[in-house]
Motif scaffolding. Structure first.
Motif, PDB file in Angstrom:
ATOM      1  N   TRP A  92      32.955 -16.663 -32.026  1.00  0.00           N
ATOM      2  CA  TRP A  92      31.777 -16.499 -32.884  1.00  0.00           C
ATOM      3  C   TRP A  92      31.885 -15.176 -33.630  1.00  0.00           C
ATOM      4  O   TRP A  92      32.678 -14.298 -33.275  1.00  0.00           O
ATOM      5  CB  TRP A  92      30.468 -16.586 -32.109  1.00  0.00           C
ATOM      6  N   GLN A  93      31.069 -15.044 -34.671  1.00  0.00           N
ATOM      7  CA  GLN A  93      31.046 -13.843 -35.495  1.00  0.00           C
ATOM      8  C   GLN A  93      29.619 -13.607 -35.956  1.00  0.00           C
ATOM      9  O   GLN A  93      28.940 -14.537 -36.412  1.00  0.00           O
ATOM     10  CB  GLN A  93      31.972 -14.015 -36.704  1.00  0.00           C
ATOM     11  N   VAL A  94      29.132 -12.365 -35.838  1.00  0.00           N
ATOM     12  CA  VAL A  94      27.783 -12.022 -36.283  1.00  0.00           C
ATOM     13  C   VAL A  94      27.821 -10.686 -37.018  1.00  0.00           C
ATOM     14  O   VAL A  94      28.740  -9.887 -36.827  1.00  0.00           O
ATOM     15  CB  VAL A  94      26.785 -11.940 -35.104  1.00  0.00           C
ATOM     16  N   ASP A  95      26.802 -10.466 -37.856  1.00  0.00           N
ATOM     17  CA  ASP A  95      26.593  -9.178 -38.514  1.00  0.00           C
ATOM     18  C   ASP A  95      25.363  -8.541 -37.874  1.00  0.00           C
ATOM     19  O   ASP A  95      24.226  -8.885 -38.237  1.00  0.00           O
ATOM     20  CB  ASP A  95      26.361  -9.360 -40.014  1.00  0.00           C
ATOM     21  N   PRO A  96      25.548  -7.618 -36.929  1.00  0.00           N
ATOM     22  CA  PRO A  96      24.395  -7.118 -36.176  1.00  0.00           C
ATOM     23  C   PRO A  96      23.316  -6.460 -37.029  1.00  0.00           C
ATOM     24  O   PRO A  96      22.129  -6.699 -36.826  1.00  0.00           O
ATOM     25  CB  PRO A  96      25.032  -6.117 -35.202  1.00  0.00           C
ATOM     26  N   VAL A  97      23.712  -5.613 -38.002  1.00  0.00           N
ATOM     27  CA  VAL A  97      22.728  -4.923 -38.854  1.00  0.00           C
ATOM     28  C   VAL A  97      23.118  -5.150 -40.309  1.00  0.00           C
ATOM     29  O   VAL A  97      24.194  -4.730 -40.749  1.00  0.00           O
ATOM     30  CB  VAL A  97      22.658  -3.418 -38.539  1.00  0.00           C
ATOM     31  N   ALA A  98      22.262  -5.813 -41.048  1.00  0.00           N
ATOM     32  CA  ALA A  98      22.555  -6.139 -42.445  1.00  0.00           C
ATOM     33  C   ALA A  98      22.743  -4.866 -43.269  1.00  0.00           C
ATOM     34  O   ALA A  98      21.965  -3.910 -43.154  1.00  0.00           O
ATOM     35  CB  ALA A  98      21.428  -6.983 -43.028  1.00  0.00           C
ATOM     36  N   GLY A  99      23.784  -4.863 -44.095  1.00  0.00           N
ATOM     37  CA  GLY A  99      24.024  -3.756 -45.003  1.00  0.00           C
ATOM     38  C   GLY A  99      24.814  -2.606 -44.421  1.00  0.00           C
ATOM     39  O   GLY A  99      25.204  -1.696 -45.160  1.00  0.00           O
ATOM     40  N   TYR A 100      25.060  -2.617 -43.095  1.00  0.00           N
ATOM     41  CA  TYR A 100      25.854  -1.561 -42.474  1.00  0.00           C
ATOM     42  C   TYR A 100      27.315  -2.004 -42.514  1.00  0.00           C
ATOM     43  O   TYR A 100      27.672  -3.026 -41.932  1.00  0.00           O
ATOM     44  CB  TYR A 100      25.388  -1.294 -41.054  1.00  0.00           C
ATOM     45  N   ARG A 101      28.184  -1.211 -43.166  1.00  0.00           N
ATOM     46  CA  ARG A 101      29.478  -1.730 -43.608  1.00  0.00           C
ATOM     47  C   ARG A 101      30.656  -1.393 -42.699  1.00  0.00           C
ATOM     48  O   ARG A 101      31.694  -2.036 -42.806  1.00  0.00           O
ATOM     49  CB  ARG A 101      29.773  -1.216 -45.019  1.00  0.00           C
ATOM     50  N   THR A 102      30.516  -0.406 -41.821  1.00  0.00           N
ATOM     51  CA  THR A 102      31.686   0.032 -41.052  1.00  0.00           C
ATOM     52  C   THR A 102      31.326   0.352 -39.612  1.00  0.00           C
ATOM     53  O   THR A 102      30.498   1.236 -39.359  1.00  0.00           O
ATOM     54  CB  THR A 102      32.320   1.284 -41.690  1.00  0.00           C
ATOM     55  N   PHE A 103      31.955  -0.344 -38.680  1.00  0.00           N
ATOM     56  CA  PHE A 103      31.859   0.041 -37.280  1.00  0.00           C
ATOM     57  C   PHE A 103      32.801   1.206 -37.008  1.00  0.00           C
ATOM     58  O   PHE A 103      33.889   1.290 -37.590  1.00  0.00           O
ATOM     59  CB  PHE A 103      32.235  -1.118 -36.353  1.00  0.00           C
ATOM     60  N   GLN A 104      32.373   2.090 -36.105  1.00  0.00           N
ATOM     61  CA  GLN A 104      33.306   3.073 -35.577  1.00  0.00           C
ATOM     62  C   GLN A 104      33.818   2.648 -34.210  1.00  0.00           C
ATOM     63  O   GLN A 104      34.993   2.797 -33.903  1.00  0.00           O
ATOM     64  CB  GLN A 104      32.663   4.459 -35.468  1.00  0.00           C
ATOM     65  N   ASP A 105      32.916   2.096 -33.387  1.00  0.00           N
ATOM     66  CA  ASP A 105      33.350   1.674 -32.054  1.00  0.00           C
ATOM     67  C   ASP A 105      32.416   0.596 -31.532  1.00  0.00           C
ATOM     68  O   ASP A 105      31.236   0.537 -31.903  1.00  0.00           O
ATOM     69  CB  ASP A 105      33.355   2.867 -31.094  1.00  0.00           C
ATOM     70  N   VAL A 106      32.977  -0.263 -30.680  1.00  0.00           N
ATOM     71  CA  VAL A 106      32.185  -1.232 -29.920  1.00  0.00           C
ATOM     72  C   VAL A 106      32.643  -1.165 -28.470  1.00  0.00           C
ATOM     73  O   VAL A 106      33.800  -0.853 -28.182  1.00  0.00           O
ATOM     74  CB  VAL A 106      32.334  -2.678 -30.454  1.00  0.00           C
ATOM     75  N   LYS A 107      31.709  -1.439 -27.547  1.00  0.00           N
ATOM     76  CA  LYS A 107      32.026  -1.412 -26.118  1.00  0.00           C
ATOM     77  C   LYS A 107      31.126  -2.409 -25.401  1.00  0.00           C
ATOM     78  O   LYS A 107      29.912  -2.418 -25.598  1.00  0.00           O
ATOM     79  CB  LYS A 107      31.810  -0.013 -25.546  1.00  0.00           C
ATOM     80  N   VAL A 108      31.763  -3.241 -24.563  1.00  0.00           N
ATOM     81  CA  VAL A 108      31.018  -4.232 -23.785  1.00  0.00           C
ATOM     82  C   VAL A 108      30.808  -3.712 -22.371  1.00  0.00           C
ATOM     83  O   VAL A 108      31.752  -3.218 -21.733  1.00  0.00           O
ATOM     84  CB  VAL A 108      31.768  -5.575 -23.753  1.00  0.00           C
ATOM     85  N   HIS A 109      29.567  -3.827 -21.891  1.00  0.00           N
ATOM     86  CA  HIS A 109      29.257  -3.425 -20.516  1.00  0.00           C
ATOM     87  C   HIS A 109      28.107  -4.266 -19.989  1.00  0.00           C
ATOM     88  O   HIS A 109      27.034  -4.319 -20.595  1.00  0.00           O
ATOM     89  CB  HIS A 109      28.868  -1.942 -20.457  1.00  0.00           C
ATOM     90  N   ASP A 110      28.347  -4.968 -18.888  1.00  0.00           N
ATOM     91  CA  ASP A 110      27.314  -5.697 -18.161  1.00  0.00           C
ATOM     92  C   ASP A 110      26.554  -6.673 -19.063  1.00  0.00           C
ATOM     93  O   ASP A 110      25.322  -6.736 -19.046  1.00  0.00           O
ATOM     94  CB  ASP A 110      26.343  -4.700 -17.508  1.00  0.00           C
ATOM     95  N   GLY A 111      27.306  -7.441 -19.862  1.00  0.00           N
ATOM     96  CA  GLY A 111      26.693  -8.456 -20.704  1.00  0.00           C
ATOM     97  C   GLY A 111      26.060  -7.943 -21.975  1.00  0.00           C
ATOM     98  O   GLY A 111      25.399  -8.698 -22.692  1.00  0.00           O
ATOM     99  N   VAL A 112      26.260  -6.661 -22.277  1.00  0.00           N
ATOM    100  CA  VAL A 112      25.679  -6.049 -23.472  1.00  0.00           C
ATOM    101  C   VAL A 112      26.804  -5.450 -24.313  1.00  0.00           C
ATOM    102  O   VAL A 112      27.718  -4.809 -23.775  1.00  0.00           O
ATOM    103  CB  VAL A 112      24.653  -4.962 -23.109  1.00  0.00           C
ATOM    104  N   ARG A 162      29.452   4.813 -41.368  1.00  0.00           N
ATOM    105  CA  ARG A 162      28.854   5.322 -42.603  1.00  0.00           C
ATOM    106  C   ARG A 162      27.332   5.305 -42.566  1.00  0.00           C
ATOM    107  O   ARG A 162      26.698   6.041 -43.318  1.00  0.00           O
ATOM    108  CB  ARG A 162      29.391   4.522 -43.796  1.00  0.00           C
ATOM    109  N   ASN A 163      26.762   4.478 -41.740  1.00  0.00           N
ATOM    110  CA  ASN A 163      25.312   4.508 -41.471  1.00  0.00           C
ATOM    111  C   ASN A 163      25.177   4.913 -40.009  1.00  0.00           C
ATOM    112  O   ASN A 163      24.996   4.070 -39.135  1.00  0.00           O
ATOM    113  CB  ASN A 163      24.686   3.139 -41.710  1.00  0.00           C
ATOM    114  N   ALA A 164      25.303   6.203 -39.744  1.00  0.00           N
ATOM    115  CA  ALA A 164      25.440   6.691 -38.375  1.00  0.00           C
ATOM    116  C   ALA A 164      24.264   6.236 -37.508  1.00  0.00           C
ATOM    117  O   ALA A 164      23.120   6.672 -37.703  1.00  0.00           O
ATOM    118  CB  ALA A 164      25.545   8.206 -38.368  1.00  0.00           C
ATOM    119  N   SER A 165      24.561   5.334 -36.568  1.00  0.00           N
ATOM    120  CA  SER A 165      23.521   4.769 -35.715  1.00  0.00           C
ATOM    121  C   SER A 165      24.186   3.994 -34.592  1.00  0.00           C
ATOM    122  O   SER A 165      25.400   3.804 -34.577  1.00  0.00           O
ATOM    123  CB  SER A 165      22.596   3.843 -36.519  1.00  0.00           C
TER     124      SER A 165
END
Length: 677
Positions: free
Chosen positions: A546-566, A573-576
């Motif tokens: 599957w593929q999703v866009d978590p936050v509309a308009g935010y163009r670049t991920f810096q990092d993702v991490k999976v932990h305990d089902g989350v 570029r949209n630091a958050s």
């Protein structure tokens, strides 16, 4: 440098930390009921004692460098500019004795700020000219007096002078980023002229050459070789490549330009264009001999080749040092002289291919602390810090350290058993380093994937996973699955359509890797997506689930991490940040950050370290809770935290120093004092 005595003391404190956090509190024999402490009071007292400590131990520079960027020769001397030092050092080297004679530091420009290096160098009228980054300034060094002066600025902080060329009449031409322009500087008057937009949307003038009447410019984004009339400013296109022109040189009536794996050879009037297929090679530098023979240095192996107009292929001359990048190539009769990005200088006999290599640090080049690329902890044993063309290895038991050469920038590091693997930029090479510091190449990602951003090891399948981006005007990144024994690479290009990959996170138990995208790709191509995606990739079927866009308009991920089902995500570029429930794929918590960096999970908690805004660390839960501030903004890639098991102490940076920092989320936020000068 780490001192074994102090480091052993710190490690002993780390080992004792769990006892400090929840100790058996010693006290005198009770004299009555009032003397008895409750367990809660004991724990509170122990916690306060722990939180009241200094909270940070420093161990000096995390990574020391002798890497260089710009280089040029003049009258028996070589002039090189360091990379990553603040301020940069311009060093003068005797080409006969191969020893550093003197060095000067480039002064700060009050209007633009502090430089870190200079890709661009040129010589005219006995003076050395230097163009810097990340402030696009022009300096002049006078070998006769030893004086250095700031001449002009071509923009604001964040810009680069990528290239310089001196015309026969002494005028200097500078190619700049991000305006994608060529500027003329007249040493006689100090006048500056701007030739304007060379191609709509262009940001990089990566290479330059100049003759009596014309400036020849290699454009990166638009992949064009153009000629600029020095008098009128008129611009003509000489050639168009598949990727940007990284090297340009002129001789007689011809111009050579290197674009990706093609060498273009064209008359200066635009006629008689020729193209030579370079196969798997790309070119760094081009140097002409007096008879019109061109010598070119190449990547990724670092070999040097010979070419003359009319040749349908290059002829190999030799390899000065395997895996090096060349910053300058000069032809001196039957001898080639080159300067290498790692901080080396070499000569080669073109008749025999025999070469002699000199390490510039050993030649007396001043070194200093650089901004690290990556870090890896082998708990209780070893800490690895990746630098420019180097890996610093610290023995945590003895305190001893050593520095080894690497063929590029290790953007990420991972451990598998007693071996370490590094993902190398700009070659896209994956290498293995054993306990004896022996390096083995697993090969190159290929498919245009030269910027590997994230690397993980999957113990279930015994494979390495690589998230990568292309270079230049290309949107399509890739996930690569690499066999660390055979080097077999399965490269899944465009796994998130029209996005490069910045990050990945492995859920080994379920055989799924989660990918974080970037709609801007390698840069220079207009994005076709508005929002960066997260994709779940099944390692068994090798398909996107599957593929999703978590936050509309935010163009670049810096990092993702999976932990305990989350799934936790940090945007660049949209630091958050956000937390997304994987079962429902809905965001449960989110909020702003002052900057971006990498996520890590420790003791069932999620942390993120960010730079910009002074350098902070947070625990992410229902909100971002500040646990430390004042770490500094000195990572070259992304801030990281590496926790010692069983403690709240993490290896990190404090400024450019290696530091062991207490990040106990139960304590008040730690403020790290600045480095004492």
């Amino acid at each position: 440098m780490l001192h074994s005595r102090s480091l052993r003391a710190v490690l002993a404190a780390v080992a004792a930390l769990p006892a400090l956090l929840v100790p058996s509190v010693a006290y005198a024999a009770p004299q009555g009921p009032a003397a008895v402490q409750s367990p809660a009071a004991k724990n509170a007292q122990a916690l306060k004692a722990s939180c009241d400590g200094t909270g940070v131990q420093r161990f000096g520079p995390a990574s020391v460098t002798g890497a260089i960027v710009g280089a040029v020769t003049h009258e028996g001397r070589g002039y090189v500019v360091t990379r990553g030092l603040k301020p940069p050092v311009l060093a003068e080297i005797d080409l006969t004795t191969r020893k550093t004679l003197r060095s000067v530091r480039l002064p700060d420009a009050p209007a633009t700020g502090e430089a870190e290096g200079a890709w661009a160098t040129a010589v005219t009228d006995g003076k050395v000219y230097v163009g810097t980054y990340p402030v696009p300034d022009l300096y002049r060094f006078d070998p006769a007096t030893g004086g250095v002066e700031h001449l002009t600025s071509f923009g604001r902080s964040g810009g680069f002078v990528w290239s310089l060329a001196a015309a026969p009449d002494g005028k200097i031409y500078a190619g700049t980023y991000p305006d994608g322009r060529v500027h003329e500087y007249d040493p006689a008057t100090g006048a500056v002229r701007d030739f304007g937009v060379l191609a709509a949307g262009e940001r990089y003038v990566r290479s330059l050459a100049a003759d009596d009447h014309t400036v020849y410019a290699g454009l990166l984004d638009k992949a064009k070789l153009v000629a600029i009339d020095r008098a009128s400013g008129a611009v003509r296109e000489l050639a168009a490549g598949g990727t940007g022109f990284g090297a340009v040189a002129e001789h007689g009536d011809r111009v050579l330009g290197a674009s990706g794996n093609t060498l273009f050879d064209v008359r200066k009037d635009g006629s008689d264009g020729r193209a030579v297929d370079l196969g798997d090679l790309t070119l760094d530098m081009i140097g002409f001999a007096g008879d019109g023979t061109a010598y070119v240095s190449s990547r990724p192996q670092g070999a040097v080749y010979r070419y003359r107009t009319g040749d349908t292929a290059l002829t190999e001359v030799g390899t000065p040092k395997l895996g090096e990048e060349t910053r300058r190539l000069v032809v001196e009769g039957d001898t080639l002289r080159g300067f290498s990005g790692s901080g080396g200088m070499w000569t080669m006999d073109v008749r025999t291919g025999q070469a002699e290599f000199t390490d510039l640090i050993e030649a007396g080049l001043p070194t200093g602390s650089e901004r690290p690329q990556s870090m890896l902890l082998d708990p209780g044993r070893t800490l690895y810090v990746g630098g420019h063309f180097s890996l610093t290895i610290r023995d945590l038991r003895s305190g001893e350290q050593r520095r080894i050469w690497l063929p590029g920038e290790p953007k990420d590091l991972v451990r598998r058993g007693d071996k370490v693997y590094a993902a190398i930029y700009p070659s896209g090479q994956i290498i293995e380093i054993d306990r004896r510091d022996r390096i083995r190449s697993l090969g190159y990602l290929g498919h245009g994937q030269q910027r590997p951003w994230d690397l993980e090891y999957d113990p279930r399948t015994d494979k390495l996973l690589v998230a990568s981006a292309p270079l230049g005007a290309n949107l399509k990144g890739a996930l690569s699955v690499v066999d660390p024994d055979s080097g077999q690479m399965d490269v899944y290009v465009d796994v998130i359509p029209d996005q490069s990959l910045m990050s990945l996170s492995l859920d080994s138990r379920h055989g799924v890797v989660y990918l974080g995208g970037d709609v801007l790709g390698g840069g220079g191509a207009p994005p076709v997506k508005a929002s960066a995606s997260v994709a779940a990739f099944d390692l068994r079927s090798r398909k996107v689930l599957w593929q999703v866009d978590p936050v509309a308009g935010y163009r670049t991920f810096q990092d993702v991490k999976v932990h305990d089902g989350v799934l936790y995500g940090v945007y660049k570029r949209n630091a958050s940040w956000f937390a997304m429930d994987l079962a429902t794929r809905t965001i449960t918590h989110q909020g702003p950050l002052p900057g971006y960096g990498e996520l890590t999970v420790h003791r069932n908690r999620v942390f993120v370290s960010t730079f910009f805004g002074g350098g902070n660390a947070y625990e992410l839960g229902t909100e971002a809770k500040l646990v430390a501030t004042g770490l500094g903004d000195e990572w070259y890639t992304n801030p990281q935290l590496h926790f010692e098991p069983g403690s709240w102490n993490a290896w990190a940076l404090a400024g450019r120093d290696l530091a062991l920092i207490r990040l106990d989320p139960r304590c008040p936020a730690l403020t790290i004092p600045p480095t004492q000068s």
